[in-house]
Design an enzyme around this catalytic site. Structure first.
Site, PDB file in Angstrom:
ATOM      1  N   HIS B 169       0.857  -1.191   0.000  1.00  0.00           N
ATOM      2  CA  HIS B 169       0.000   0.000   0.000  1.00  0.00           C
ATOM      3  C   HIS B 169       0.885   1.229   0.000  1.00  0.00           C
ATOM      4  O   HIS B 169       1.846   1.308   0.762  1.00  0.00           O
ATOM      5  CB  HIS B 169      -0.893   0.009   1.244  1.00  0.00           C
ATOM      6  CG  HIS B 169      -1.975  -1.011   1.184  1.00  0.00           C
ATOM      7  ND1 HIS B 169      -3.043  -0.908   0.341  1.00  0.00           N
ATOM      8  CD2 HIS B 169      -2.140  -2.173   1.853  1.00  0.00           C
ATOM      9  CE1 HIS B 169      -3.839  -1.956   0.493  1.00  0.00           C
ATOM     10  NE2 HIS B 169      -3.313  -2.744   1.408  1.00  0.00           N
ATOM     11  N   CYS B 211      -0.706   2.115  -4.936  1.00  0.00           N
ATOM     12  CA  CYS B 211      -1.442   3.302  -5.339  1.00  0.00           C
ATOM     13  C   CYS B 211      -0.453   4.455  -5.501  1.00  0.00           C
ATOM     14  O   CYS B 211       0.510   4.561  -4.724  1.00  0.00           O
ATOM     15  CB  CYS B 211      -2.471   3.683  -4.264  1.00  0.00           C
ATOM     16  SG  CYS B 211      -3.667   2.363  -3.957  1.00  0.00           S
TER      17      CYS B 211
END
Lengths: 404, 387
Positions: B169, B211
């Site tokens: 992440h 991301c």
């Protein structure tokens, strides 16, 4: 009588033919039938190493006595044809000695009994299987029976010589010196029922000295064969220091696999002393019947020795046939028999489960060795208390037997 | 007329051979340069070994796809030839043996569970809580403690091509490690610069699937780095598919795209990075995957995929003429060797031929017979005198 002889001949012939069956070669690997000190494969390895210019006592595989090395390299060369004959010869020697012991003890020429004893010795699976596996434990059994038979006949020197040979093969046999010497002095006659004291203890000393001389001469012989004294560290030293922790049906290996090195000498001493402490008390207690003392000590040594095989338990069970007078006083024969049945089935099963299949672990096999030890212990204790009980005689009606 | 035609014809016939002779003379002149230098100044890659650092930085069961990303990349990289000794695999959690895993011991990256990535022949070098920012930076820069084993060190040298893959992440110039710390783009850039200063890579390929991944390579400043990321600033990277029985997403779109492309090549492939990067498209990846090649001095069409993903080394077999000033060989061939064969050159502890005639140390055949004689003698003596 002819039938008996025919039966015996058939038995021996069948036994010899059985020994040649190729499927039985797998028995040589079995850990229950041969220990690192008695394995046939290690014997062959040692002979091969010697013949190829390597001292077999420099490694850890060969732990047989140099006497066996000499014997089987020269006089009795081992091959797939000669080995079964040699082992059958030792078995027959043991069987004949067993019959002799019984005959000396009871003074009755009961040929039926002789035949049963010989057949039992040859067919007892605890002794048949190690013999088929060509374990030198069969040779040890034969020699201990031979020593006892000579002692029963009064031939002291032969008995002590046989015992000296046995000591070179298996060091715990030195514990048999006292009962065998007593047996020579006292004689084999059954006097369990009429215990009398033994007074000529000083006559033991020349016998023990003679035994020590024989062991010394054989040690010199072994050293001349091996070209040094290093063989003693590998053969006799193995009993004292337990270098090889291959699983066997005994009680030592599991304990010492998880032993910290710091405690090793202490526990080795404890285990060895434990085996030795029973000799003098039993000899004193059964001074009226040293053969029985030798019998019980054989059982205890077989139970507590560092590298036992099934042959040691088998010897004890077979020798029970020499003492029929204690049968009526045995309190737990069925339990003993069932425990032996139980352990004899579990030992190979758990060994295979642990080491071949990998679905079990060492604790399974260790548990089965504990059951085996329990079976042996039951047998020894039962025989012991029966031997003592014989001395008390039959209980008349209306009387109670009380220990004070 | 006929004679000149004949001459022209002769000339035409001889032209190819003349041209060939001219060409060969040019080549002969050109051969004066050092062949070793030529090897290292060609346009193809100049590396001699390949390393891969595959990092999955997130833990917990619902981040199964990150573990599967890293394991999928591990499998591909191994398949294309990088050995386990040259791969550092860092997995922040163990999903294969997670109690929630319906298929214990297995990690799958597709919906039908067709390929088990965990298998029984993988080596995870950093596992669980060992995957930290500090360990990662120490691994890259080589500043590890003496007690760290070889399998956990990045033992690259000046000629190593390193492939660094990170997944987890992330956000704007950061990547989350283990749910409790972050590594920033500056940290990675500085680590790579340390690697360059210490000559720990020849060329470095950085791939990141998180991301806002492209922000992570925006701060690099060291030469010979090629970078690619799965999504740009303010953009999420998406997972690709769920497996109904596992219950969570099993792979991410960008990594799935990369791995699918790499499934189509093998060790001998000449596929280059230009074609590979041109397959990036928004319709399948659902985010704008980016490439940074300004620090990379080779052209992308000359850079093979196997230069980073595979363990293929460039080999040229050269004829080096014998130097007349070389000394005589240090070991004179033994006359005896030539006659008796190899046995004497390599003595064995137990010689090959049977040695019944050689005396073993301390033991001889006569000793055995002596022993037997002594035993028999003892028995006889006892029998005669004491029987």
């Amino acid at each position: 009588m002819f039938l008996r002889r025919l039966g015996l001949g058939t038995l021996i012939a069948a036994r010899l033919l059985l020994a040649y069956h190729p499927a039985l070669l797998h028995l040589q690997d079995d850990a229950q039938l041969s220990s690192p000190l008695t394995s046939y494969k290690r014997l062959l390895e040692g002979i091969f190493l010697f013949q190829n210019g390597v001292d077999p006592y420099t490694g850890g595989t060969f732990r047989h006595s140099p006497l066996l090395l000499a014997l089987f390299s020269t006089a009795f060369p081992l091959s797939s044809t000669t080995a079964p004959i040699i082992w059958l010869a030792f078995d027959l020697l043991g069987a004949v000695s067993l019959a002799k012991i019984y005959h000396s003890r009871t003074q009755a020429r009961d040929r039926n009994r002789n035949f049963v004893l010989v057949a039992f010795y040859l067919l007892n699976p605890y002794q048949l299987l190690p013999s088929l596996a060509r374990s030198t434990a069969s040779i040890e059994n034969a020699l201990s029976l031979l020593a006892s038979a000579f002692a029963c006949s009064g031939k002291s020197s032969y008995a002590l010589l046989a015992l000296a040979f046995l000591t070179h093969l298996s060091m715990p046999a030195v514990l048999l010196t006292l009962p065998i010497s007593l047996l020579i002095l006292r004689g084999p006659h059954s006097s369990l029922a009429t215990p009398t004291a033994f007074h000529s203890w000083s006559k033991l000393i020349p016998l023990i000295a003679e035994y020590s001389i024989y062991v010394g001469i054989l040690s010199i012989t072994a050293s001349s064969i091996a070209g040094g004294v290093h063989w003693s560290y590998k053969t006799w030293g193995a009993f004292l220091t337990l270098p090889d922790l291959t699983p066997n049906p005994g009680l030592w290996w599991y304990f010492f696999t998880e032993m910290f090195d710091h405690f090793r000498p202490f526990f080795l001493a404890t285990f060895s002393i434990h085996m030795a402490i029973y000799v003098v008390p039993l000899s004193l207690k059964f001074q009226h019947d040293p053969l029985f003392a030798a019998y019980i000590i054989l059982g205890i040594v077989g139970l507590l020795k560092p590298y036992p095989t099934l042959a040691d338990a088998g010897l004890f069970l077979t020798l029970l046939g020499v003492f029929p007078e204690i049968y009526q006083y045995l309190r737990t024969p069925i339990v003993t028999a069932l425990l032996h049945l139980h352990s004899s089935l579990l030992l190979p099963l758990f060994h295979k489960l642990w080491l071949s299949q990998g679905t079990g672990n060492a604790n399974f096999f260790y548990a089965s060795t504990l059951v085996f030890a329990l079976a042996n212990g039951f047998a020894i204790l039962d025989a012991l208390q029966a031997g003592l009980r014989v001395g008390l005689g039959t209980r008349p009606d209306g009387w109670e037997l009380v220990q004070i | 007329m006929g004679a000149s035609q004949g001459v022209v014809r002769q000339l035409m016939l001889r032209l190819p051979s003349c041209l060939l002779a001219l060409l060969l003379s040019f080549l002969a002149v050109g051969q004066q340069t050092n062949p070793v230098d030529e090897f290292f100044t060609r346009t193809s890659s100049t590396h001699t070994n390949n390393w891969a650092v595959l990092v999955c930085a997130s833990r917990y069961w619902f981040n199964y796809r990150h573990m599967a990303n890293a394991l999928g990349m591990y499998r591909t990289v191994k398949r294309l030839g990088i050995p386990d000794s040259n791969i550092i695999l860092m997995l922040a959690d163990d999903v294969a043996c997670n109690t929630r895993n319906k298929f214990p011991g297995s990690v799958y990256a597709n919906q039908g569970r067709r390929l088990d990535l965990y298998g029984d022949n993988i080596e995870v070098d950093y596992r669980g809580y060992e995957v930290t920012v500090e360990n990662f930076i120490r691994l890259l820069t080589g500043r590890v403690e003496d007690s760290v084993p070889r399998s956990k060190r990045l033992l690259t040298d000046e000629r190593s091509n390193v492939f660094v893959y990170m997944t987890g992440h992330g956000g704007n110039e950061f990547l989350k490690f283990q749910d409790n710390e972050e590594i920033s783009a500056f940290d990675i850039a500085d680590a790579f610069e340390q690697m360059w200063q210490k000559k720990r890579y020849n060329e470095l390929f950085f791939m990141i699937d998180t991301c806002q991944a492209n922000t992570m390579y925006s701060k690099f400043y060291s030469p010979n780095i090629l970078a690619t990321g799965s999504s740009m600033l303010d953009e999420n990277s998406y997972s690709h598919e769920n497996d109904a029985d596992i219950g969570v997403a099993v792979i991410d779109k960008f990594t799935h795209h990369v791995l699918s492309y790499l499934e189509g090549i093998n060790k001998t492939s000449k596929a280059n990075f230009k074609d590979f990067f041109e397959t990036y498209n928004f319709e399948t990846i659902r985010s704008h995957a980016g490439v940074r090649s300004d620090l990379f001095d080779r052209k992308l069409e000359d850079t093979l995929l196997t230069d980073f993903f595979g363990g293929v080394a460039q080999v040229e077999v050269m004829d080096i003429p014998p130097n007349p000033s070389v000394q005589e060989p240090l070991v004179k061939p033994d006359q005896k060797l030539a006659q008796e064969g190899v046995d004497d050159a390599f003595p064995r502890s137990i010689p090959r031929q049977s040695l019944s005639h050689v005396n073993p140390p301390g033991m001889s055949g006569w000793r055995l017979w002596l022993g037997c004689a002594l035993m028999v003698g003892l028995v006889l003596v006892v029998g005669v005198f004491r029987g």
